[in-house]
Design a protein around this motif. Structure first.
Motif, PDB file in Angstrom:
ATOM      1  N   ALA A 196     -39.304  11.940  75.121  1.00 57.67           N
ATOM      2  CA  ALA A 196     -39.052  12.395  76.397  1.00 57.67           C
ATOM      3  C   ALA A 196     -37.324  13.377  76.191  1.00 57.67           C
ATOM      4  N   ALA A 197     -37.462  13.103  74.988  1.00 56.33           N
ATOM      5  CA  ALA A 197     -35.957  14.246  74.588  1.00 56.33           C
ATOM      6  C   ALA A 197     -36.168  15.669  74.348  1.00 56.33           C
ATOM      7  N   ILE A 198     -37.918  16.407  73.613  1.00 56.29           N
ATOM      8  CA  ILE A 198     -37.562  17.634  73.633  1.00 56.29           C
ATOM      9  C   ILE A 198     -39.056  17.702  73.946  1.00 56.29           C
ATOM     10  N   PRO A 199     -39.135  19.446  74.453  1.00 56.11           N
ATOM     11  CA  PRO A 199     -41.625  19.300  74.647  1.00 56.11           C
ATOM     12  C   PRO A 199     -41.553  19.439  73.216  1.00 56.11           C
ATOM     13  N   MET A 200     -43.022  18.413  74.063  1.00 54.12           N
ATOM     14  CA  MET A 200     -44.034  18.055  73.120  1.00 54.12           C
ATOM     15  C   MET A 200     -44.765  19.115  71.943  1.00 54.12           C
ATOM     16  N   ASP A 201     -44.061  20.516  72.383  1.00 53.25           N
ATOM     17  CA  ASP A 201     -45.367  21.638  72.028  1.00 53.25           C
ATOM     18  C   ASP A 201     -44.057  21.190  70.710  1.00 53.25           C
ATOM     19  N   SER A 202     -42.404  21.431  70.914  1.00 50.87           N
ATOM     20  CA  SER A 202     -42.045  21.613  69.495  1.00 50.87           C
ATOM     21  C   SER A 202     -41.814  20.289  68.659  1.00 50.87           C
ATOM     22  N   VAL A 203     -42.524  18.998  69.618  1.00 49.16           N
ATOM     23  CA  VAL A 203     -42.913  18.073  68.350  1.00 49.16           C
ATOM     24  C   VAL A 203     -43.999  18.282  67.376  1.00 49.16           C
ATOM     25  N   PHE A 204     -45.813  19.445  68.073  1.00 46.49           N
ATOM     26  CA  PHE A 204     -46.765  19.304  67.155  1.00 46.49           C
ATOM     27  C   PHE A 204     -45.801  20.461  66.057  1.00 46.49           C
ATOM     28  N   LEU A 205     -44.899  21.589  66.788  1.00 46.40           N
ATOM     29  CA  LEU A 205     -44.776  22.743  65.410  1.00 46.40           C
ATOM     30  C   LEU A 205     -44.360  22.441  64.656  1.00 46.40           C
ATOM     31  N   GLY A 206     -42.643  21.183  64.868  1.00 49.69           N
ATOM     32  CA  GLY A 206     -42.160  20.794  63.840  1.00 49.69           C
ATOM     33  C   GLY A 206     -43.087  19.778  62.870  1.00 49.69           C
ATOM     34  N   LYS A 207     -43.557  18.578  63.070  1.00 50.46           N
ATOM     35  CA  LYS A 207     -44.184  18.228  62.635  1.00 50.46           C
ATOM     36  C   LYS A 207     -45.196  19.142  61.791  1.00 50.46           C
ATOM     37  N   LEU A 208     -45.782  20.880  62.259  1.00 48.03           N
ATOM     38  CA  LEU A 208     -46.364  21.162  60.942  1.00 48.03           C
ATOM     39  C   LEU A 208     -45.657  21.711  60.097  1.00 48.03           C
ATOM     40  N   ILE A 209     -44.881  22.091  60.761  1.00 46.07           N
ATOM     41  CA  ILE A 209     -43.878  22.872  59.456  1.00 46.07           C
ATOM     42  C   ILE A 209     -42.992  21.790  58.291  1.00 46.07           C
ATOM     43  N   ALA A 210     -42.894  20.961  58.448  1.00 50.23           N
ATOM     44  CA  ALA A 210     -42.714  19.946  58.027  1.00 50.23           C
ATOM     45  C   ALA A 210     -43.883  19.468  56.538  1.00 50.23           C
ATOM     46  N   MET A 211     -45.319  19.347  57.537  1.00 50.81           N
ATOM     47  CA  MET A 211     -45.879  18.725  56.249  1.00 50.81           C
ATOM     48  C   MET A 211     -46.447  20.369  55.533  1.00 50.81           C
ATOM     49  N   LEU A 212     -46.309  21.694  56.268  1.00 47.19           N
ATOM     50  CA  LEU A 212     -46.065  22.777  55.270  1.00 47.19           C
ATOM     51  C   LEU A 212     -45.155  22.846  54.559  1.00 47.19           C
ATOM     52  N   GLY A 213     -44.150  22.223  54.938  1.00 50.21           N
ATOM     53  CA  GLY A 213     -43.311  22.307  53.630  1.00 50.21           C
ATOM     54  C   GLY A 213     -43.185  21.054  52.389  1.00 50.21           C
ATOM     55  N   VAL A 214     -44.346  19.777  52.789  1.00 48.32           N
ATOM     56  CA  VAL A 214     -44.004  19.071  52.269  1.00 48.32           C
ATOM     57  C   VAL A 214     -45.546  19.527  51.111  1.00 48.32           C
ATOM     58  N   SER A 215     -46.259  20.169  51.885  1.00 49.00           N
ATOM     59  CA  SER A 215     -47.448  21.033  50.353  1.00 49.00           C
ATOM     60  C   SER A 215     -47.405  21.281  50.204  1.00 49.00           C
ATOM     61  N   PHE A 216     -45.584  22.635  50.445  1.00 44.62           N
ATOM     62  CA  PHE A 216     -45.354  24.024  49.425  1.00 44.62           C
ATOM     63  C   PHE A 216     -45.046  22.949  48.247  1.00 44.62           C
ATOM     64  N   VAL A 217     -44.149  21.956  48.029  1.00 41.60           N
ATOM     65  CA  VAL A 217     -43.266  21.168  46.786  1.00 41.60           C
ATOM     66  C   VAL A 217     -44.927  20.400  45.767  1.00 41.60           C
ATOM     67  N   GLY A 218     -46.180  19.763  46.544  1.00 42.93           N
ATOM     68  CA  GLY A 218     -46.691  19.563  46.971  1.00 42.93           C
ATOM     69  C   GLY A 218     -47.041  20.335  45.599  1.00 42.93           C
ATOM     70  N   ILE A 219     -47.683  21.672  46.039  1.00 47.87           N
ATOM     71  CA  ILE A 219     -48.153  22.611  45.083  1.00 47.87           C
ATOM     72  C   ILE A 219     -47.577  23.356  43.750  1.00 47.87           C
ATOM     73  N   ALA A 220     -46.120  23.270  44.174  1.00 45.82           N
ATOM     74  CA  ALA A 220     -45.131  23.489  42.878  1.00 45.82           C
ATOM     75  C   ALA A 220     -45.627  22.126  41.703  1.00 45.82           C
ATOM     76  N   VAL A 221     -44.944  21.570  41.893  1.00 46.14           N
ATOM     77  CA  VAL A 221     -45.325  20.476  41.347  1.00 46.14           C
ATOM     78  C   VAL A 221     -47.278  20.387  40.368  1.00 46.14           C
ATOM     79  N   TRP A 222     -47.419  20.426  41.150  1.00 51.75           N
ATOM     80  CA  TRP A 222     -49.130  20.485  40.868  1.00 51.75           C
ATOM     81  C   TRP A 222     -49.618  21.928  39.893  1.00 51.75           C
ATOM     82  N   GLY A 223     -48.559  22.968  40.553  1.00 51.09           N
ATOM     83  CA  GLY A 223     -48.760  24.570  39.577  1.00 51.09           C
ATOM     84  C   GLY A 223     -47.737  24.598  38.456  1.00 51.09           C
ATOM     85  N   PHE A 224     -46.989  23.424  38.402  1.00 50.89           N
ATOM     86  CA  PHE A 224     -45.981  23.139  36.923  1.00 50.89           C
ATOM     87  C   PHE A 224     -46.708  22.760  36.199  1.00 50.89           C
ATOM     88  N   PHE A 225     -47.858  22.128  36.229  1.00 51.78           N
ATOM     89  CA  PHE A 225     -48.250  21.502  35.537  1.00 51.78           C
ATOM     90  C   PHE A 225     -49.463  22.417  35.044  1.00 51.78           C
TER      91      PHE A 225
END
Length: 424
Positions: A222-251
């Motif tokens: 109701a507040a924002i377009p559904m396209d923005s909801v999907f795209l924002g969630k994907l970008i957030a998950m991608l950022g979280v994935s990079f955090v995970g890869i950085a931690v695993w890459g360190f070890f």
């Protein structure tokens, strides 16, 4: 004043698509990053790596202990000394020779020497230099018979002990050799890309299911377009994935630092390691966004976690087939099959990463990145539209049905009033 307020467009107060996507991405990223579930998710892959490393180290130690390459000498004292001196003279030139030690009690039979408690001999050499006898199992005899014969020849002076220096003229390698070696790097890159995508893309599945159950998605829609909801969630998950890869890459970097010599060495890719690793990050991002958009749509269609698992199985199997397609296509660069793997969105990241390992050309990667970015936007738009029409019951068809329902209610009420008898 009322006219001016009523004529003001409501959409002017709403955020743009990218601004709204950034708001959703920041919200989801912080919510997931500081959750306890994500902490345990990071620890999950580290336990198999730790167990695998310990098992590999223990297995290597056991293998080294189990590999017996010591031969006992049970000949005369003079022959024993001649054999050990011959081995000492040629050990630098022939490093694969067995270790030779004089048996503690040369008067025993060779079979008894092998059967001594604590003895770790591959075989026992008895007899003389002219007629040596090797006692041992058939496998050990086949492995060391030639070395024993050669050492006996050296000990008698019938074989040379002075080796001439060999002039080395190394070459960088032929084109066929380079291509064969770089395929190993391409395979390793594709496999790592596939494992990371399948491991991390699963987080997208349950995201919309939880928010649908909590009615949060209705507030966002109701507040924002559904396209923005999907795209924002994907970008957030991608950022979280990079955090995970950085931690695993360190070890992983620690493992390479402390045990790099024991790890297999991959040939350098055609584009060099810095560019290859950079392209690996880019292709992981687009591959994750492409697969995540499909998973996000599936999560939006499902109402329970069980439905998510059922609906995601075909996509997972399809992604496995896509990986096999890209792995098979890289064996024939420039063929129609490789072109199909490059153009098909889900296999394009795998195929292009393999090409980066085998070919130094840059322009195909620029075209592929633009194409994959377009496909990401297309997948997000299609998924958001499907979610809006099938789940949120909005869109042209839904609005038309709602309008017809309202008109039907109006006409029904009017006809009811017209047909009602008037009271006197």
């Amino acid at each position: 004043m009322s006219n001016s307020v009523s004529n003001t467009p409501i959409n002017d107060a709403r955020l743009s698509m990218w601004q709204a996507a950034w708001v959703i991405a920041r919200r989801d990223f912080l919510a997931i990053l500081f959750s306890r579930a994500f902490f345990f998710f990071l620890l999950g892959p580290l336990f198999p790596i730790l167990v695998g490393g310990l098992a590999g180290g223990i297995g290597g130690q056991v293998q080294r202990e189990a590999t017996v390459n010591t031969i006992a000498l049970a000949m005369s004292q003079e022959d024993n000394n001649a054999m050990m001196a011959a081995r000492l003279a040629v050990q630098e030139r022939l490093p694969g020779l067995p270790i030779m030690r004089e048996a503690e009690d040369t008067s025993k039979a060779p079979a008894d020497i092998l059967a001594e408690p604590g003895a770790a001999y591959a075989g026992v050499v008895s007899g003389t230099l002219d007629a040596p006898i090797l006692t041992g199992t058939p496998g050990q005899i086949a492995a060391w018979e030639g070395a024993v014969a050669m050492m006996a020849a050296f000990a008698k002076g019938e074989a040379p002990t002075d080796f001439p220096d060999v002039a080395a003229e190394p070459v960088a390698g032929s084109a066929a050799t380079d291509r064969s070696e770089r395929i190993k790097t391409a395979q390793a890159g594709q496999l790592l890309l596939f494992l990371l995508m399948m491991l991390l893309a699963g987080m997208v599945l349950s995201n919309l299911v939880e928010e649908k159950a909590n009615k949060i998605i209705e507030i966002l829609a109701a507040a924002i377009p559904m396209d923005s909801v999907f795209l924002g969630k994907l970008i957030a998950m991608l950022g979280v994935s990079f955090v995970g890869i950085a931690v695993w890459g360190f070890f992983g970097g620690l493992i390479i630092f402390f045990g790099g010599e024991a790890l297999p060495q991959l040939p350098e890719p055609a584009m060099g390691w810095p560019v290859f690793l950079l392209l690996g990050v880019v292709y992981f991002a687009f591959g994750y966004l492409l697969l995540g958009s499909l998973f996000l749509t599936i999560g939006g269609m499902a109402t329970t976690v069980r439905e998510v698992q059922t609906l995601s199985m075909p996509v997972t199997m399809m992604q496995l087939l896509v990986f096999f397609l890209a792995a098979f296509a890289m064996t024939d660069p420039g063929s129609l099959l490789e072109l199909v793997a490059v153009v098909f969105p889900l296999s394009s990241p795998f195929a292009m990463l393999a090409r980066a390992a085998q070919s130094p050309e840059v322009w195909p990667h620029l075209v592929a990145i633009v194409w994959q970015a377009f496909c990401v936007l297309l997948f997000v738009k299609a998924g958001a539209t499907l979610f809006r029409r099938r789940v949120m019951k909005s869109g042209p068809a839904a609005r038309r049905k709602g309008k017809e329902k309202r008109l039907g209610g109006i006409f029904g009420a009017a006809s009811g009033k017209a047909g009602a008898p008037q009271s006197s």
